[in-house]
Design a protein around this motif. Structure first.
Motif, PDB file in Angstrom:
ATOM      1  N   GLN A  42       0.819  -1.208   0.000  1.00 24.48           N
ATOM      2  CA  GLN A  42       0.000   0.000   0.000  1.00 24.48           C
ATOM      3  C   GLN A  42       0.857   1.265   0.000  1.00 24.48           C
ATOM      4  O   GLN A  42       0.590   2.218  -0.760  1.00 24.48           O
ATOM      5  N   ILE A  43       1.894   1.300   0.842  1.00 27.00           N
ATOM      6  CA  ILE A  43       2.717   2.514   0.932  1.00 27.00           C
ATOM      7  C   ILE A  43       3.523   2.728  -0.340  1.00 27.00           C
ATOM      8  O   ILE A  43       3.657   3.866  -0.835  1.00 27.00           O
ATOM      9  N   LEU A  44       4.064   1.662  -0.905  1.00 28.42           N
ATOM     10  CA  LEU A  44       4.807   1.816  -2.158  1.00 28.42           C
ATOM     11  C   LEU A  44       3.893   2.299  -3.276  1.00 28.42           C
ATOM     12  O   LEU A  44       4.304   3.087  -4.149  1.00 28.42           O
ATOM     13  N   SER A  45       2.667   1.841  -3.257  1.00 26.93           N
ATOM     14  CA  SER A  45       1.724   2.255  -4.307  1.00 26.93           C
ATOM     15  C   SER A  45       1.274   3.696  -4.106  1.00 26.93           C
ATOM     16  O   SER A  45       1.253   4.502  -5.062  1.00 26.93           O
ATOM     17  N   ASN A  46       0.899   4.069  -2.894  1.00 26.14           N
ATOM     18  CA  ASN A  46       0.330   5.382  -2.635  1.00 26.14           C
ATOM     19  C   ASN A  46       1.378   6.483  -2.519  1.00 26.14           C
ATOM     20  O   ASN A  46       1.201   7.592  -3.043  1.00 26.14           O
ATOM     21  N   GLY A  49       4.419   5.761  -5.704  1.00 33.37           N
ATOM     22  CA  GLY A  49       3.953   5.625  -7.063  1.00 33.37           C
ATOM     23  C   GLY A  49       4.379   4.363  -7.765  1.00 33.37           C
ATOM     24  O   GLY A  49       4.430   4.323  -9.003  1.00 33.37           O
ATOM     25  N   VAL A  50       4.674   3.331  -7.035  1.00 34.47           N
ATOM     26  CA  VAL A  50       5.062   2.055  -7.620  1.00 34.47           C
ATOM     27  C   VAL A  50       3.803   1.303  -8.030  1.00 34.47           C
ATOM     28  O   VAL A  50       2.781   1.327  -7.320  1.00 34.47           O
ATOM     29  N   GLY A  51       3.843   0.612  -9.183  1.00 35.62           N
ATOM     30  CA  GLY A  51       2.691  -0.141  -9.630  1.00 35.62           C
ATOM     31  C   GLY A  51       2.275  -1.206  -8.638  1.00 35.62           C
ATOM     32  O   GLY A  51       3.097  -1.745  -7.881  1.00 35.62           O
ATOM     33  N   GLY A  52       0.964  -1.526  -8.641  1.00 33.94           N
ATOM     34  CA  GLY A  52       0.449  -2.468  -7.650  1.00 33.94           C
ATOM     35  C   GLY A  52       1.120  -3.825  -7.688  1.00 33.94           C
ATOM     36  O   GLY A  52       1.469  -4.401  -6.651  1.00 33.94           O
ATOM     37  N   ALA A  57       5.122  -7.517  -5.241  1.00 31.63           N
ATOM     38  CA  ALA A  57       6.288  -8.402  -5.349  1.00 31.63           C
ATOM     39  C   ALA A  57       7.412  -7.955  -4.426  1.00 31.63           C
ATOM     40  O   ALA A  57       8.080  -8.780  -3.774  1.00 31.63           O
ATOM     41  N   ILE A  58       7.621  -6.625  -4.380  1.00 34.63           N
ATOM     42  CA  ILE A  58       8.662  -6.106  -3.479  1.00 34.63           C
ATOM     43  C   ILE A  58       8.302  -6.401  -2.020  1.00 34.63           C
ATOM     44  O   ILE A  58       9.155  -6.777  -1.205  1.00 34.63           O
ATOM     45  N   GLY A  59       7.040  -6.230  -1.663  1.00 36.57           N
ATOM     46  CA  GLY A  59       6.617  -6.502  -0.289  1.00 36.57           C
ATOM     47  C   GLY A  59       6.841  -7.947   0.110  1.00 36.57           C
ATOM     48  O   GLY A  59       7.302  -8.237   1.224  1.00 36.57           O
ATOM     49  N   VAL A  60       6.524  -8.867  -0.802  1.00 40.68           N
ATOM     50  CA  VAL A  60       6.729 -10.289  -0.509  1.00 40.68           C
ATOM     51  C   VAL A  60       8.218 -10.589  -0.386  1.00 40.68           C
ATOM     52  O   VAL A  60       8.674 -11.287   0.534  1.00 40.68           O
ATOM     53  N   VAL A  85      17.900  -4.089  -1.375  1.00 36.66           N
ATOM     54  CA  VAL A  85      18.700  -3.221  -2.253  1.00 36.66           C
ATOM     55  C   VAL A  85      17.989  -3.011  -3.588  1.00 36.66           C
ATOM     56  O   VAL A  85      17.851  -1.877  -4.089  1.00 36.66           O
ATOM     57  N   LEU A  86      17.521  -4.104  -4.204  1.00 30.59           N
ATOM     58  CA  LEU A  86      16.833  -3.977  -5.500  1.00 30.59           C
ATOM     59  C   LEU A  86      15.514  -3.227  -5.353  1.00 30.59           C
ATOM     60  O   LEU A  86      15.060  -2.538  -6.276  1.00 30.59           O
ATOM     61  N   GLY A  87      14.875  -3.355  -4.175  1.00 33.35           N
ATOM     62  CA  GLY A  87      13.594  -2.695  -3.963  1.00 33.35           C
ATOM     63  C   GLY A  87      13.707  -1.201  -3.828  1.00 33.35           C
ATOM     64  O   GLY A  87      12.683  -0.495  -3.853  1.00 33.35           O
ATOM     65  N   THR A  88      14.920  -0.663  -3.665  1.00 33.82           N
ATOM     66  CA  THR A  88      15.077   0.800  -3.550  1.00 33.82           C
ATOM     67  C   THR A  88      15.078   1.499  -4.908  1.00 33.82           C
ATOM     68  O   THR A  88      14.889   2.729  -4.970  1.00 33.82           O
ATOM     69  N   ILE A  89      15.282   0.732  -5.985  1.00 31.31           N
ATOM     70  CA  ILE A  89      15.393   1.354  -7.305  1.00 31.31           C
ATOM     71  C   ILE A  89      14.119   2.110  -7.689  1.00 31.31           C
ATOM     72  O   ILE A  89      14.184   3.291  -8.114  1.00 31.31           O
ATOM     73  N   PRO A  90      12.934   1.502  -7.521  1.00 32.72           N
ATOM     74  CA  PRO A  90      11.720   2.261  -7.881  1.00 32.72           C
ATOM     75  C   PRO A  90      11.458   3.447  -6.964  1.00 32.72           C
ATOM     76  O   PRO A  90      10.716   4.370  -7.339  1.00 32.72           O
ATOM     77  N   LEU A  91      12.058   3.460  -5.766  1.00 30.76           N
ATOM     78  CA  LEU A  91      11.759   4.536  -4.814  1.00 30.76           C
ATOM     79  C   LEU A  91      12.336   5.859  -5.259  1.00 30.76           C
ATOM     80  O   LEU A  91      11.798   6.926  -4.906  1.00 30.76           O
ATOM     81  N   PHE A  92      13.434   5.843  -5.985  1.00 35.81           N
ATOM     82  CA  PHE A  92      14.070   7.097  -6.380  1.00 35.81           C
ATOM     83  C   PHE A  92      13.250   7.871  -7.427  1.00 35.81           C
ATOM     84  O   PHE A  92      13.519   9.037  -7.697  1.00 35.81           O
TER      85      PHE A  92
END
Length: 413
Positions: A42-46, A49-52, A57-60, A85-92
């Motif tokens: 939910q937080i990554l999406s809202n 702006g990461v796709g659902g 997948a990142i959450g799991v 580490v890989l999950g930080t790429i969409p955050l930027f």
């Protein structure tokens, strides 16, 4: 700590005594996983702006390794640090004001994993894990926007503190387990040493009994040719051989006794006591403040007890002596009844005391070691008898021994 099993593949708390305690790590891991996966999605999406689908997948990937951490925390860390580490790429690509490079969910999951790591892995491994965490945090922090809430230092400090605290608790638990194991071994060694000392003492005492009989045999065999008239030469030679064998046996027994006696006991050559000395023992106990009394003893000593075998006589005296010593130490002022009587082919020794009527001294207030009972048991086994000891409902104590008058060839094991 009890959480760490002897086998590195064992789950955390695998050695716990209760089933719910063994299942507790799984419940905790599943609880955090179930809470973090939807929260992360939910937080990554809202907020970022990461796709659902990608957010899920990142959450799991960042939370599910907690379940594996119950049994294989190092493997779970390898998966989680890669996913983090890989999950930080969409955050930027999201809002620059959001926390980065580590989200709050990543920090929570990582700290829970650090707890599992600290309870299982060695110091060297934990230091390596923390250094990798520091390196990854600093490297990712370089790509963070200056206006974002940088969580690099937060994860470095919290993970280091959790790893250090968990390692200290684990090492403290391991030290306590080793101390308990050592105390158990030491107590077993003390009991064994006491048993061996008691057996050596019994052997020294029985030497005097056997030596007396061997001396009588020697004197009778030597004097037989002079006491008995017209003995044939063959009989005289036989008596001479018997006397010589008895003298050799006495010599060997003295050599054995020299080994058994310690240096401080070399001068202890007094005759061994028996039931005839129990009256003196009771009088000494009464002077010590224990109102002891005798039942059947005086009457029995006049008659049949005169024929009690020496080994039984000595064992009975020592049992009474040790029982009275225990009364003086652990039940001062207690009323004590002593009974020594014959029952068909056995000697019965019973010592019963009531509860203490005086306060225990500080020296005797701690629980006893039971070494006196070990000595009693050895003496009873020596003559093939039985021993029954135990507390009474009123707070007293009872010692009852049955000593056969016919001593077996070898002690009962």
């Amino acid at each position: 700590m009890a959480a760490v099993g002897d086998d590195r593949s064992d789950p955390l708390l695998a050695q716990a005594p209760r089933r719910w305690m063994r299942l507790l790590p799984y419940f905790v891991a599943l609880g955090f996983t179930a809470a973090l996966i939807p929260t992360t999605t939910q937080i990554l999406s809202n907020d970022y702006g990461v796709g659902g689908g990608l957010a899920g997948a990142i959450g799991v990937a960042q939370s599910a390794p907690l379940v594996l951490a119950v049994s294989r925390p190092l493997a779970a860390w390898c998966i989680m640090i890669t996913a983090d580490v890989l999950g930080t790429i969409p955050l930027f690509q999201g809002d620059a004001h959001n926390p980065s490079p580590w989200t709050a969910m990543v920090i929570v999951a990582y700290l829970v994993l650090c707890i599992a790591l600290s309870l299982r892995e060695s110091r060297r491994t934990l230091v390596g894990i923390w250094l990798v965490t520091v390196g990854a945090s600093i490297a990712l922090g370089l790509f963070s926007d200056e206006t974002s809430q940088n969580t690099t230092v937060l994860l470095i400090v919290l993970s280091g503190g959790v790893l250090l605290l968990g390692a200290l608790l684990r090492e403290r638990g391991e030290t306590r387990r080793k101390l308990v194991a050592q105390e158990t071994i030491s107590e077993a060694e003390r009991t064994r040493r006491t048993l061996l000392e008691e057996r050596a003492r019994i052997a020294r005492e029985l030497h005097d009994v056997v030596a007396h009989h061997m001396s009588v045999i020697t004197v009778q065999a030597d004097s037989a040719p002079y006491r008995l008239q017209d003995l044939p030469d063959e009989a005289c030679e036989e008596f001479e051989s018997i006397a010589e064998g008895a003298r050799q046996s006495l010599t060997e027994m003295r050599r054995l006794l020299a080994v058994l006696r310690s240096e401080e006991k070399q001068g202890d050559l007094m005759p061994q006591p028996g039931l005839a000395h129990v009256n003196q023992l009771v009088e000494a106990t009464i002077r010590g403040g224990v109102p002891a009394s005798l039942s059947h003893l005086e009457l029995a000593l006049v008659g049949e007890l005169a024929d009690v075998p020496p080994a039984v006589d000595l064992s009975a005296y020592r049992i009474v002596q040790e029982a009275l010593a225990n009364v003086v130490r652990h039940a001062p002022g207690a009323r004590t009844e002593i009974s020594v009587s014959l029952d068909d082919d056995a000697l019965l020794v019973v010592v019963v005391n009531g509860p203490a009527t005086e306060p225990l001294s500080p020296v005797e207030s701690s629980p006893g070691t039971g070494h006196g009972l070990i000595g009693m048991n050895e003496r009873v086994r020596l003559v093939g008898g039985t021993l029954d000891v135990g507390p009474l409902p009123d707070g007293g104590f009872r010692v009852a021994a049955r000593l056969p008058l016919t001593v077996p060839d070898s002690p009962t094991v």
